[in-house]
Scaffold this motif. Structure first.
Motif, PDB file in Angstrom:
ATOM      1  N   LEU A 123      30.475  10.265  -3.293  1.00 60.05           N
ATOM      2  CA  LEU A 123      30.338  10.957  -4.568  1.00 60.05           C
ATOM      3  C   LEU A 123      31.344  10.438  -5.587  1.00 60.05           C
ATOM      4  N   THR A 174      30.174   6.668  -6.455  1.00 58.81           N
ATOM      5  CA  THR A 174      28.870   6.548  -7.111  1.00 58.81           C
ATOM      6  C   THR A 174      28.799   7.281  -8.435  1.00 58.81           C
ATOM      7  N   PHE A 175      29.348   8.491  -8.464  1.00 57.13           N
ATOM      8  CA  PHE A 175      29.206   9.323  -9.662  1.00 57.13           C
ATOM      9  C   PHE A 175      30.522   9.560 -10.406  1.00 57.13           C
ATOM     10  N   LEU A 206      33.209  11.250  -9.509  1.00 56.27           N
ATOM     11  CA  LEU A 206      33.794  12.585  -9.376  1.00 56.27           C
ATOM     12  C   LEU A 206      35.232  12.486  -8.897  1.00 56.27           C
ATOM     13  N   SER A 226      21.559   9.496 -11.059  1.00 56.38           N
ATOM     14  CA  SER A 226      22.011  10.623 -11.884  1.00 56.38           C
ATOM     15  C   SER A 226      22.660  11.672 -10.992  1.00 56.38           C
ATOM     16  N   LEU A 227      23.800  12.212 -11.425  1.00 56.57           N
ATOM     17  CA  LEU A 227      24.500  13.219 -10.629  1.00 56.57           C
ATOM     18  C   LEU A 227      23.640  14.463 -10.438  1.00 56.57           C
ATOM     19  N   THR A 228      22.961  14.899 -11.490  1.00 58.60           N
ATOM     20  CA  THR A 228      22.131  16.103 -11.398  1.00 58.60           C
ATOM     21  C   THR A 228      21.014  15.932 -10.374  1.00 58.60           C
ATOM     22  N   LEU A 263      22.462  15.706  -6.817  1.00 58.29           N
ATOM     23  CA  LEU A 263      22.856  16.991  -6.242  1.00 58.29           C
ATOM     24  C   LEU A 263      21.640  17.804  -5.796  1.00 58.29           C
TER      25      LEU A 263
END
Length: 471
Positions: A267, A270-271, A273, A335-337, A340
């Motif tokens: 995470l 890739t995103f 965070l 895309s994170l959204t 998730l």
């Protein structure tokens, strides 16, 4: 003489603690929670352990592998012991003896001593097998999948709750004047003492079956003496259905352990965070075990009621295939959204698949539930080991190539390239693992039950419900 069937619980009324099956359910669930809490209790303290003992990166990874390895062998052994001596004595001794290395790890002074303790601490992971065995013989066919799944969810919850619980114990220890850098030692001692005390609770407040303990039942002639135990275990090893479920559990519980063990870094890479945010997301998925695994057992029971034993297998096939698809789709998310959404879907389906697996296990061979539970349970750890090894090798190769290709650039650029390479390698690994899970789902359709098995279970369910008044 009242038969054992007349005392099995036909519903999961959690507040009815006066009932032996329900009381056993709570005690075994809490014991399982404590075992997993202690098993993974050292994880939040690894940075402190590395500093205190001077662990190398290789020694750190070896400690993780040893903890899983010890569990594999312990699960294979404990199932057979449950069939022979009963779950009450097995859990009592596992909790008391397993608490010893948990306590001793608080006194280690060298990396070797730490590694040895982690190996033996892994043995308490066998508690899963005893938990599943005990609930399997306490609950009737109409509710056994739900009971198994719910009790197992508590254990997995313990494996995640230690991220919050162990630092709280450490904080309490520090408040008594203990230096912060060695608080991890005292915290592990506390966890070990709690496990040991739980062993005494298990001995005095549970029984092996709704009718009583194995030893008493054999003396009174209500339960046969296992004179041909070796032959019985051999028949388990020859049953192809056991090995299909071994692979199935590797494809669900094994993948859950691996994915969540690598998800923090994935995470972040890739995103983008932060470590704290990524850790909280992974922790929230571990906490889903409170209800997600129960759903798997519940729907396994529902399908069993509608379509018999074949119905349980069909549901397992569906939910396992869904798990694989969710993971493969998640691996492609940029895309994170969206990521998730599919990560939540994966978490839900993988835990439901675990519950569904143990809604099938109790019906393979009722005379060897412990042995079968042990073999299937070990499959989860074998799957976790192989998947983690696959991702580690894939990632290591990609990172090495990235560093070599960018060696002429600055350190920051090299680190960025390494993170991108690691994320890409793990993403590809997740996709392959997802496909493996889908293929495994299709193999479950090969699990067959005879008409005699179907009839026997239907009659037992009808008899249990009639004796309990349909409650």
């Amino acid at each position: 003489m009242e038969t054992q069937a007349s005392k099995k619980a036909t519903s999961l009324k959690l507040t009815n603690v006066g009932s032996l099956p329900i009381r056993t359910f709570w005690i075994t669930s809490i014991a399982f929670f404590i075992c997993f809490f202690a098993w993974f209790g050292i994880v939040p303290f690894m940075p402190d352990v590395v500093r205190d003992l001077g662990l190398t990166p290789a020694q750190k990874w070896n400690s993780i592998i040893l903890a899983v390895t010890g569990t594999v062998f312990a699960r294979l052994l404990i199932g057979k012991l449950c069939d022979k001596f009963g779950p009450r004595l097995c859990y009592t001794f596992l909790l008391i003896i397993g608490a010893i290395p948990v306590i001793l790890i608080g006194f280690v002074q060298t990396p070797l001593q730490f590694l040895i303790c982690r190996l033996f601490i892994g043995f308490i992971g066998a508690s899963f097998v005893i938990t599943q065995f005990h609930t399997s013989i306490m609950f009737a066919p109409n509710i056994v999948g739900t009971a198994n799944a719910t009790s197992a969810g508590w254990g997995n919850l313990g494996g995640g709750a230690n991220r919050l619980g162990m630092p709280l114990i450490a904080a309490a220890v520090v408040s008594f004047g203990v230096a912060d850098e060695i608080a991890w030692r005292y915290s592990m001692v506390v966890a070990g003492v709690i496990a040991m005390l739980m062993g005494l609770v298990y001995y005095f407040f549970t029984k092996d079956t709704p009718e009583g303990n194995f030893a008493d039942l054999r003396k009174s002639g209500q339960m046969p003496v296992l004179k041909k135990d070796e032959e019985s275990f051999l028949s388990v090893l020859k049953d192809y259905r056991v090995w299909i479920l071994f692979i199935v559990y590797a494809a669900c519980f094994g993948m859950e352990l691996t994915v969540y063990g690598t998800m923090d870094d994935y995470l972040q890479n890739t995103f983008g965070l932060t470590r704290s945010m990524a850790g909280n997301i992974v922790l929230s998925f571990a906490l889903m075990n409170i209800f997600a695994r129960t759903l798997g057992g519940f729907f396994g029971d529902r399908f069993g009621k509608l379509k018999g034993l074949r119905g349980r297998v069909i549901f397992l096939t569906i939910i396992l295939a869904a798990e694989g698809l969710m993971l493969s789709i998640f691996s492609m998310a940029t895309s994170l959204t969206i990521g998730l959404v599919f990560l939540i879907a994966f978490s839900l389906t993988v835990q439901m698949a675990e519950g569904a697996t143990f809604s099938v296990v109790p019906f393979i061979n009722k005379k060897a539930i412990g042995s079968i539970s042990g073999i299937v349970g070990a499959g989860g750890n074998v799957g976790a080991f192989l998947a983690a090894l696959f991702l580690k090798l894939k990632s290591a190769m990609a990172e090495t190539n990235a560093l070599e290709a960018n060696s002429h650039l600055g350190e920051e650029a090299m680190k960025a390239a390494q993170s991108v390479a690691a994320a890409g390698a793990v993403s590809g690994g997740y996709f392959v693992i997802g496909l493996f899970v889908v293929i495994t789902a299709l193999t479950t359709l090969a699990i067959k039950f005879s008409m005699a098995d179907e009839k026997a279970v239907a009659e037992e369910m009808e008899r249990e419900l009639a004796l309990s008044g349909g409650n």
